[in-house]
Design an enzyme around this catalytic site. Structure first.
Site, PDB file in Angstrom:
ATOM      1  N   SER A 320       0.782  -1.252  -0.062  1.00 18.54           N
ATOM      2  CA  SER A 320      -0.005  -0.092   0.042  1.00 18.54           C
ATOM      3  C   SER A 320       0.907   1.389  -0.156  1.00 18.54           C
ATOM      4  O   SER A 320       0.696   2.364  -0.713  1.00 18.54           O
ATOM      5  CB  SER A 320      -0.909  -0.046   1.305  1.00 18.54           C
ATOM      6  OG  SER A 320      -1.828  -0.959   1.307  1.00 18.54           O
ATOM      7  N   TRP A 323       2.483   1.916  -3.393  1.00 14.59           N
ATOM      8  CA  TRP A 323       1.471   2.272  -4.301  1.00 14.59           C
ATOM      9  C   TRP A 323       1.254   3.768  -4.228  1.00 14.59           C
ATOM     10  O   TRP A 323       1.162   4.362  -5.426  1.00 14.59           O
ATOM     11  CB  TRP A 323      -0.015   1.433  -3.930  1.00 14.59           C
ATOM     12  CG  TRP A 323      -1.105   1.735  -4.827  1.00 14.59           C
ATOM     13  CD1 TRP A 323      -1.508   1.277  -6.166  1.00 14.59           C
ATOM     14  CD2 TRP A 323      -2.206   2.921  -4.624  1.00 14.59           C
ATOM     15  NE1 TRP A 323      -2.577   2.044  -6.541  1.00 14.59           N
ATOM     16  CE2 TRP A 323      -2.883   3.071  -5.618  1.00 14.59           C
ATOM     17  CE3 TRP A 323      -2.194   3.958  -3.664  1.00 14.59           C
ATOM     18  CZ2 TRP A 323      -4.037   3.922  -5.607  1.00 14.59           C
ATOM     19  CZ3 TRP A 323      -3.326   5.038  -3.590  1.00 14.59           C
ATOM     20  CH2 TRP A 323      -4.050   4.825  -4.769  1.00 14.59           C
ATOM     21  N   HIS A 324       1.493   4.114  -2.992  1.00 13.35           N
ATOM     22  CA  HIS A 324       1.287   5.712  -2.930  1.00 13.35           C
ATOM     23  C   HIS A 324       2.446   6.342  -3.676  1.00 13.35           C
ATOM     24  O   HIS A 324       2.391   7.870  -4.194  1.00 13.35           O
ATOM     25  CB  HIS A 324       1.324   6.212  -1.584  1.00 13.35           C
ATOM     26  CG  HIS A 324      -0.002   5.806  -0.994  1.00 13.35           C
ATOM     27  ND1 HIS A 324      -0.381   4.708  -0.454  1.00 13.35           N
ATOM     28  CD2 HIS A 324      -0.987   6.830  -0.531  1.00 13.35           C
ATOM     29  CE1 HIS A 324      -1.623   4.920   0.076  1.00 13.35           C
ATOM     30  NE2 HIS A 324      -2.042   6.210  -0.230  1.00 13.35           N
ATOM     31  N   GLY A 325       3.658   5.707  -3.680  1.00 17.98           N
ATOM     32  CA  GLY A 325       4.723   6.446  -4.657  1.00 17.98           C
ATOM     33  C   GLY A 325       6.027   5.484  -4.697  1.00 17.98           C
ATOM     34  O   GLY A 325       6.305   4.896  -3.913  1.00 17.98           O
TER      35      GLY A 325
END
Lengths: 473, 431
Positions: A320, A323-325
């Site tokens: 997760s 996924w954000h960066g």
């Protein structure tokens, strides 16, 4: 194109609403599709073709899953679809990160670095990739039949309200609405109120907080005081919440204006009494996606050993974070939250339940704020410096803040926490959960929403307008 | 029942369309925004789409030309100013009692922009040389130190600024002018001395320039000055009447205008004189001003044209007015700086204290070099001519190539050395 610009508010949106309102029902989806193509092509002209190509390929690959094939072949088509989607995501979002990491290891080991032309990141790729995956998986699992028309599928993927920043709309939750949806003017009005609310959150709170956060985080972190570090942390904490939730509100509102009911994405997350609860209130659609498509397939809560359970949780949160960066600090942020989720299951939840609502809320808010430092500061040495500053207890110097910062901070606190009060919860239900208002209330809300849009427009237009009195020589 | 919601939704659409409709069919009269801004030019679609330049400029262009924009911006600026006492205009500072400054003036008054005595003396020494050279041609040169808003109203400067330093550019220039006998008039000191006794306001509250009354006093003072110099004459300015008003004219609220507010800041009663020029039959001095914006008000009254015998105004030593109103007329394009200067009888270098850190905008070096490095200038010109001649003459160029190889130096150096040799011979023959 972004929602909080003059061209979107006063050209794209009114033109879209007008055309959408007057065309026949059979043409409405095409209007959304064309508008979405223009919307995406405007902001990312080079990537529109990649997006369309991946949509076309994915549509036909997934259609094969429901053909009369053996289970193995169906699975192979699913794997192909997942590979296309994740392959694109990996290439565009993570290839640079992967090469940078390899090069760091190579230079550490004394080797020569790999030469690589950096790849630009298509906007919204994280969101539309996940939406595409839900389509593939929901069709494979038989949760819903695939869409018959390619145009409907492309609409689902690139619909402009949620294309850039979510919420992640799962296929089975929206499939029937794409084919046939009921549109009422009361709902459209409610959608407009929601859009205006989201715009206000973004422009009047998030942008002000963001200006202050940038001033602090972009300065020399080694020379700031503790007070400045805490102000920066608070500023960023509210910036990210009001920016992201504001954008979700705008997306949900725009969807409603078209007759779609998008899922909620935020539920007053800063009133959470534990990190576990926080993840049920923050970016809800991402949490649901990770739970249904990653955590449960890994075994979920039904694994035999506690170690396996905690490991799965941690993996989900590491991914997760990533996924954000595409940067290690995001992985660290994910690991940080994963660790607290494990601690919750071990003993922390019991303690938080015992100490009471307000202390547990404050504790959780504190943990979340520290997490945001990891999210905001990209390199590890700067993270270390900043965290040390937070706990140096050097409050002697005066913090330089933007003029509007403190007054907006008060509102940010109120809007983040008032829902914890019974009256606040009532107001929140009235705004977010009520679908039917009296006509009198519609008039008030319409006036208020129009005023809010105009106030936001004045903020937007003034941000770039700062003239000299005379030309300089 | 459904129709009333439809009607309400239509109102929403109309509200969203209003700004665009205003830009196409202006139904409300809008007061234009003030201040110096570089307007966006829309780029063509072809060649600018894939790199997003078309989109970026189109968005800015759309916003700049959107109807009701002035109301949007003024509303925000008013809100910001009312609640936070902050201007949304670059460099504008809100002082006590809403007296407005440009920050440069405050820095100049407090000495925060001091460039150092050495630099000032260097300039003044050159100025003295120019002054004497021009005096030998019966051209009078003088410096005018105009007052600055902060020097005139120091008591309204916000408390957040530090204490005044010992050295300021203004005082250093005055000391240097005294030491090296450079002509000057200290209008700054004069204005401050007059402040409490002047029957009319000399500086507005919300503008950064001197008042129109102040300007007329300065002109009167300058005519007295010119007329007192042997061999020099210009007419006189006679004030006919002075009207006072709280409705600002000219530059009297230029700082406030730049803030683009919804509501006016309360102003002082400002004086607006009416005057006429008187001349005798004597030849009037041609007077040129090399000045910052402080001369604009005086220039716009027609003083250069009517009183100073069509003298020019070299704005920041860049644009030459009034010529620049009709065709591009720049100092840098003058064929001969000395010829241009020698058309005048009097030259004033005017600067407010805020601009003394860059006094006199390059004019001193330009004129000094023109008069005192004339030989070098001529030599450089001849060298350039010979370099061109060598490059355009095939046999000569071939000889340079051969020489460059033999001496093992670069071709460009060989050409330069030869051109210089030829130019020096020519200079010697001329002298």
């Amino acid at each position: 194109m972004i929602f909080s610009t003059s061209i979107f508010l006063f050209a794209f949106l009114p033109l879209f609403i007008l055309i959408y309102s007057i065309v026949d029902k059979s043409l409405k989806n095409y209007v959304i599709l064309i508008a979405s193509l223009i919307f995406y092509a405007w902001g990312a002209p080079k990537f529109i073709f990649i997006l369309l190509a991946s949509c076309v390929i994915n549509f036909f690959v997934v259609r094969r899953i429901t053909a009369d094939l053996t289970p193995l072949k169906k699975k192979l088509y699913l794997i192909a679809s997942i590979a296309i989607n994740l392959g694109l995501l990996f290439y565009f979002k993570y290839a640079n990160f992967f090469i940078d990491t390899v090069n760091s290891l190579l230079s550490f080991g004394g080797g020569s670095e790999i030469t690589w032309t950096r790849i630009a990141l298509p906007i919204g790729i994280s969101f539309f990739t996940f939406q595409s995956l839900t389509y593939s998986l929901d069709v494979y699992r038989g949760v819903h039949a695939p869409l018959k028309k390619l145009s409907d599928y492309v609409l689902y993927i690139i619909s402009f309200p949620q294309l850039i920043a979510g919420p992640i709309v799962r296929f089975n939750s929206i499939a029937d609405q794409i084919i046939n949806r009921e549109e009422k003017y009361q709902d459209k009005l409610v959608g407009f109120y929601r859009f205006a609310l989201g715009l206000s959150k973004k422009v009047m709170i998030a942008n002000v907080m963001g200006e202050q956060a940038d001033l602090i985080f972009n300065s020399d972190l080694s020379s700031i005081s503790s007070a400045t570090a805490w102000i920066g942390t608070l500023a960023y904490t509210f910036q990210i919440y009001f920016d992201f939730s504001g954008y979700s509100d705008m997306a949900i509102g725009l969807g409603k204006m078209m007759g779609f009911k998008f899922p909620e994405n935020f539920d007053s997350p800063y009133t959470s009494k534990s990190i576990s609860e926080f993840w049920r209130r923050w970016h809800i659609t991402l949490g649901a996606f990770m739970r249904d498509y990653l955590y449960i397939p890994l075994g979920g809560n039904r694994v035999k050993s506690s170690f396996r359970l905690y490991f799965n949780l941690w993996i989900v949160f590491l991914l997760s974070g990533l996924w954000h960066g595409a940067s290690w600090n995001f992985v660290l942020w994910g690991a940080f939250h994963g660790a607290f989720l494990i601690l919750d299951r071990l003993f922390l939840l019991k303690i938080l339940n015992k100490i009471g609502k307000i202390p547990s809320m404050l504790f959780t808010f504190f943990i979340v704020m520290i997490g945001w430092v990891l999210f905001r500061v990209e390199d590890f040495s700067s993270i270390s410096v900043f965290i040390k500053k937070l706990f140096a207890f050097d409050f002697n110097s005066v913090v330089k803040t933007q003029p509007m910062f403190y007054s907006v901070l008060v509102f940010a606190f109120i809007f983040s926490f008032f829902v914890a009060l019974p009256k606040g919860k009532q107001v929140c239900n009235f705004i977010f959960n009520k679908d039917v208002y009296s006509f009198k209330w519609h008039i008030y809300l319409t006036i208020f929403a129009c005023l809010a849009v105009y106030i936001c427009a004045s903020f937007i237009m003034s941000s770039d307008f700062n003239p000299f009195i005379y030309f300089r020589f | 029942m459904k129709n009333k919601y439809k009607f309400l939704y239509f109102i929403v659409c109309l509200v969203l369309c209003l700004p665009f409709l205003q830009s196409v069919f202006p139904f409300i009269k809008e007061k234009a925004l003030k201040g110096s801004i570089v307007k966006t030019t829309k780029l063509p679609l072809k060649g600018n789409w894939l790199n997003s330049k078309y989109q970026n400029t189109s968005e800015k262009y759309f916003e700049e030309n959107l109807g009701l924009r002035s109301y949007f911006i003024r509303s925000y600026n008013q809100f910001y100013f009312t609640l936070y006492n902050q201007p949304k205009a670059n460099q504008v500072v809100v002082g006590r009692d809403n007296y407005l400054y440009e920050e440069n003036y405050i820095k100049a008054y407090l000495g925060l922009d001091f460039i150092g005595e050495e630099k000032i003396i260097e300039k003044v020494v050159k100025l003295k040389a120019i002054q004497d050279t021009l005096a030998s041609k019966n051209i009078h040169l003088a410096v005018l130190f105009a007052p600055g808003k902060a020097s005139f109203y120091p008591n309204y400067i916000p408390e957040t600024y530090p204490q005044k330093k010992d050295s300021t550019n203004l005082q250093s220039y005055i000391d240097a002018c005294n030491k090296y006998n450079v002509n000057y008039i200290n209008l700054n000191k004069w204005f401050v001395e007059m402040k409490d006794t002047s029957p009319y306001v000399l500086f507005p509250k919300c503008g950064v320039h001197w008042s129109q009354y102040g300007e007329v006093l300065v002109v009167d003072s300058l005519t007295n000055y010119i007329n007192s110099i042997d061999g020099h004459y210009c007419g006189n300015i006679i004030i006919d009447t002075i009207k006072v008003s709280t409705k600002m004219k000219g530059t009297d609220q230029d700082a406030e205008d730049g803030m683009n507010l919804l509501f006016n800041i309360s102003d002082l009663e400002m004086p607006y004189p009416e005057f006429h020029i008187e001349h005798s039959d004597e030849h009037s001095d041609v007077v040129t001003f090399v000045s910052d914006s402080y001369y604009w008000g005086i220039f716009n009254y027609g003083i250069s044209r009517d009183l100073f015998n069509k003298g020019k105004f070299w704005y920041y030593n860049q644009q030459i007015y009034p010529d620049h109103f009709t065709t591009e007329s720049l100092v840098q394009n003058l064929p001969s700086i000395t010829s241009e200067i020698e058309k005048n009888n009097t030259i004033f270098l005017l600067s407010t204290d805020a601009n003394l850190y860059k006094f006199a905008y390059g004019w001193i070096d330009l004129v000094y070099n023109a008069y005192f490095d004339k030989n070098q200038e001529l030599l450089d010109k001849y060298i350039a001519e010979y370099i061109l001649a060598i490059k355009n003459t095939p046999d000569w160029y071939a000889a340079m190539e051969k020489s460059s190889v033999e001496k093992n130096i670069s071709l460009e150096q060989t050409i330069y050395d030869n051109a210089k040799y030829m130019a020096e011979i020519k200079m010697a023959e001329l002298n």
